[in-house]
Design a protein around this motif. Structure first.
Motif, PDB file in Angstrom:
ATOM      1  N   GLY A  48     -30.456  -7.235 102.386  1.00  0.00           N
ATOM      2  CA  GLY A  48     -30.201  -5.806 102.500  1.00  0.00           C
ATOM      3  C   GLY A  48     -31.226  -4.895 101.857  1.00  0.00           C
ATOM      4  N   TRP A  49     -32.393  -5.429 101.479  1.00  0.00           N
ATOM      5  CA  TRP A  49     -33.382  -4.625 100.760  1.00  0.00           C
ATOM      6  C   TRP A  49     -34.705  -4.520 101.514  1.00  0.00           C
ATOM      7  CZ3 TRP A  49     -32.307  -1.967  96.419  1.00  0.00           C
ATOM      8  CH2 TRP A  49     -31.161  -2.313  95.715  1.00  0.00           C
ATOM      9  N   LEU A  50     -35.342  -3.360 101.398  1.00  0.00           N
ATOM     10  CA  LEU A  50     -36.744  -3.181 101.763  1.00  0.00           C
ATOM     11  C   LEU A  50     -37.504  -2.982 100.461  1.00  0.00           C
ATOM     12  CD1 LEU A  50     -36.544  -0.622 104.722  1.00  0.00           C
ATOM     13  CD2 LEU A  50     -37.063  -3.055 104.854  1.00  0.00           C
ATOM     14  N   HIS A  51     -38.564  -3.723 100.245  1.00  0.00           N
ATOM     15  CA  HIS A  51     -39.318  -3.611  98.994  1.00  0.00           C
ATOM     16  C   HIS A  51     -40.175  -2.342  98.977  1.00  0.00           C
ATOM     17  CE1 HIS A  51     -42.323  -4.474  95.892  1.00  0.00           C
ATOM     18  NE2 HIS A  51     -41.390  -5.244  95.353  1.00  0.00           N
ATOM     19  N   ARG A  52     -40.868  -2.058 100.042  1.00  0.00           N
ATOM     20  CA  ARG A  52     -41.686  -0.863 100.268  1.00  0.00           C
ATOM     21  C   ARG A  52     -42.941  -0.766  99.406  1.00  0.00           C
ATOM     22  NH1 ARG A  52     -38.607   4.463 101.254  1.00  0.00           N
ATOM     23  NH2 ARG A  52     -38.720   4.564  99.001  1.00  0.00           N
ATOM     24  N   THR A 101     -39.700   0.445 107.728  1.00  0.00           N
ATOM     25  CA  THR A 101     -38.846  -0.615 108.257  1.00  0.00           C
ATOM     26  C   THR A 101     -39.265  -1.978 107.704  1.00  0.00           C
ATOM     27  OG1 THR A 101     -40.218  -1.141 110.183  1.00  0.00           O
ATOM     28  CG2 THR A 101     -38.639   0.692 110.418  1.00  0.00           C
ATOM     29  N   PHE A 102     -38.467  -2.994 108.024  1.00  0.00           N
ATOM     30  CA  PHE A 102     -38.793  -4.356 107.602  1.00  0.00           C
ATOM     31  C   PHE A 102     -40.144  -4.787 108.171  1.00  0.00           C
ATOM     32  CE2 PHE A 102     -37.008  -5.195 111.717  1.00  0.00           C
ATOM     33  CZ  PHE A 102     -37.687  -6.312 112.167  1.00  0.00           C
ATOM     34  N   ALA A 110     -37.948  -0.057  96.002  1.00  0.00           N
ATOM     35  CA  ALA A 110     -37.036  -0.754  96.902  1.00  0.00           C
ATOM     36  C   ALA A 110     -35.821   0.109  97.232  1.00  0.00           C
ATOM     37  CB  ALA A 110     -36.582  -2.077  96.280  1.00  0.00           C
ATOM     38  N   ILE A 111     -35.332  -0.051  98.467  1.00  0.00           N
ATOM     39  CA  ILE A 111     -34.133   0.660  98.905  1.00  0.00           C
ATOM     40  C   ILE A 111     -33.245  -0.300  99.680  1.00  0.00           C
ATOM     41  CG2 ILE A 111     -35.171   2.967  98.989  1.00  0.00           C
ATOM     42  CD1 ILE A 111     -35.511   2.564 102.007  1.00  0.00           C
ATOM     43  N   ARG A 112     -31.959  -0.032  99.665  1.00  0.00           N
ATOM     44  CA  ARG A 112     -31.014  -0.824 100.459  1.00  0.00           C
ATOM     45  C   ARG A 112     -31.039  -0.279 101.877  1.00  0.00           C
ATOM     46  NH1 ARG A 112     -28.395  -4.593  98.081  1.00  0.00           N
ATOM     47  NH2 ARG A 112     -26.713  -4.688  99.590  1.00  0.00           N
ATOM     48  N   TRP A 113     -31.589  -1.050 102.806  1.00  0.00           N
ATOM     49  CA  TRP A 113     -31.783  -0.542 104.160  1.00  0.00           C
ATOM     50  C   TRP A 113     -30.473  -0.329 104.897  1.00  0.00           C
ATOM     51  CZ3 TRP A 113     -30.127  -3.229 108.391  1.00  0.00           C
ATOM     52  CH2 TRP A 113     -29.932  -4.610 108.255  1.00  0.00           C
ATOM     53  N   PRO A 171     -54.121  -0.321 100.151  1.00  0.00           N
ATOM     54  CA  PRO A 171     -54.723  -1.375 100.980  1.00  0.00           C
ATOM     55  C   PRO A 171     -53.704  -2.282 101.684  1.00  0.00           C
ATOM     56  CG  PRO A 171     -55.721  -1.332  98.795  1.00  0.00           C
ATOM     57  CD  PRO A 171     -54.526  -0.448  98.750  1.00  0.00           C
ATOM     58  N   PHE A 172     -52.435  -2.196 101.324  1.00  0.00           N
ATOM     59  CA  PHE A 172     -51.430  -3.116 101.854  1.00  0.00           C
ATOM     60  C   PHE A 172     -50.389  -2.426 102.738  1.00  0.00           C
ATOM     61  CE2 PHE A 172     -53.138  -4.590  97.866  1.00  0.00           C
ATOM     62  CZ  PHE A 172     -53.615  -5.838  98.231  1.00  0.00           C
ATOM     63  N   ILE A 173     -50.534  -1.138 102.966  1.00  0.00           N
ATOM     64  CA  ILE A 173     -49.570  -0.379 103.762  1.00  0.00           C
ATOM     65  C   ILE A 173     -49.803  -0.647 105.247  1.00  0.00           C
ATOM     66  CG2 ILE A 173     -48.852   1.971 104.374  1.00  0.00           C
ATOM     67  CD1 ILE A 173     -49.578   2.789 101.504  1.00  0.00           C
ATOM     68  N   SER A 174     -48.734  -0.703 106.017  1.00  0.00           N
ATOM     69  CA  SER A 174     -48.841  -0.988 107.447  1.00  0.00           C
ATOM     70  C   SER A 174     -49.625   0.110 108.166  1.00  0.00           C
ATOM     71  CB  SER A 174     -47.453  -1.127 108.073  1.00  0.00           C
ATOM     72  OG  SER A 174     -46.834   0.141 108.195  1.00  0.00           O
ATOM     73  N   MET A 175     -50.265  -0.276 109.254  1.00  0.00           N
ATOM     74  CA  MET A 175     -51.033   0.685 110.051  1.00  0.00           C
ATOM     75  C   MET A 175     -50.127   1.772 110.629  1.00  0.00           C
ATOM     76  SD  MET A 175     -54.155  -0.072 109.717  1.00  0.00           S
ATOM     77  CE  MET A 175     -54.777   1.067 110.919  1.00  0.00           C
ATOM     78  N   ARG A 176     -48.911   1.427 110.986  1.00  0.00           N
ATOM     79  CA  ARG A 176     -47.975   2.397 111.543  1.00  0.00           C
ATOM     80  C   ARG A 176     -47.689   3.513 110.538  1.00  0.00           C
ATOM     81  NH1 ARG A 176     -42.601   3.619 112.034  1.00  0.00           N
ATOM     82  NH2 ARG A 176     -42.059   2.263 110.312  1.00  0.00           N
TER      83      ARG A 176
END
Length: 100
Positions: free
Chosen positions: A4-8, A87-88, A49-52, A68-73
């Motif tokens: 239930g978590w997203l680390h972010r 998102t995940f 982190a958040i509970r998605w 340097p580690f963030i998604s391109m989106r």
């Protein structure tokens, strides 16, 4: 994610590899982890982190992550000053950038 978590903020400073693998009790609440006993690392620094499951699904302008580690989106949305929902898949892409 399954818990239930997203680390972010998946990054090289937040994924810590152990010097030697350790045998641990497996997480039996998930089918995919019930046979895993060898721990080779841990994820730390959950302050972003958040509970998605509890997200209100509103798009956010607030940024989180290590550049340097963030998604391109996410980077593309932020570059255009557009709100976006983390998102995940964004966390998974961050793990990809760890291997670069």
């Amino acid at each position: 994610y399954k818990d239930g978590w997203l680390h972010r903020d998946v990054s090289d400073g937040n994924v810590l590899l152990l010097p030697e693998p350790e045998i641990r009790k497996p997480l039996t609440r998930f089918e995919c982890t019930k046979n895993l006993t060898k721990c080779v690392g841990v994820i730390s620094d959950g302050d972003q982190a958040i509970r998605w499951r509890e997200l209100d699904r509103k798009l956010e302008k607030r940024r989180s992550g290590t550049l340097p580690f963030i998604s391109m989106r996410l980077l593309n949305a932020w570059n255009k000053n557009q709100p976006v929902l983390h998102t995940f898949a964004d966390d998974l892409e961050s793990f990809f950038w760890l291997n670069d």
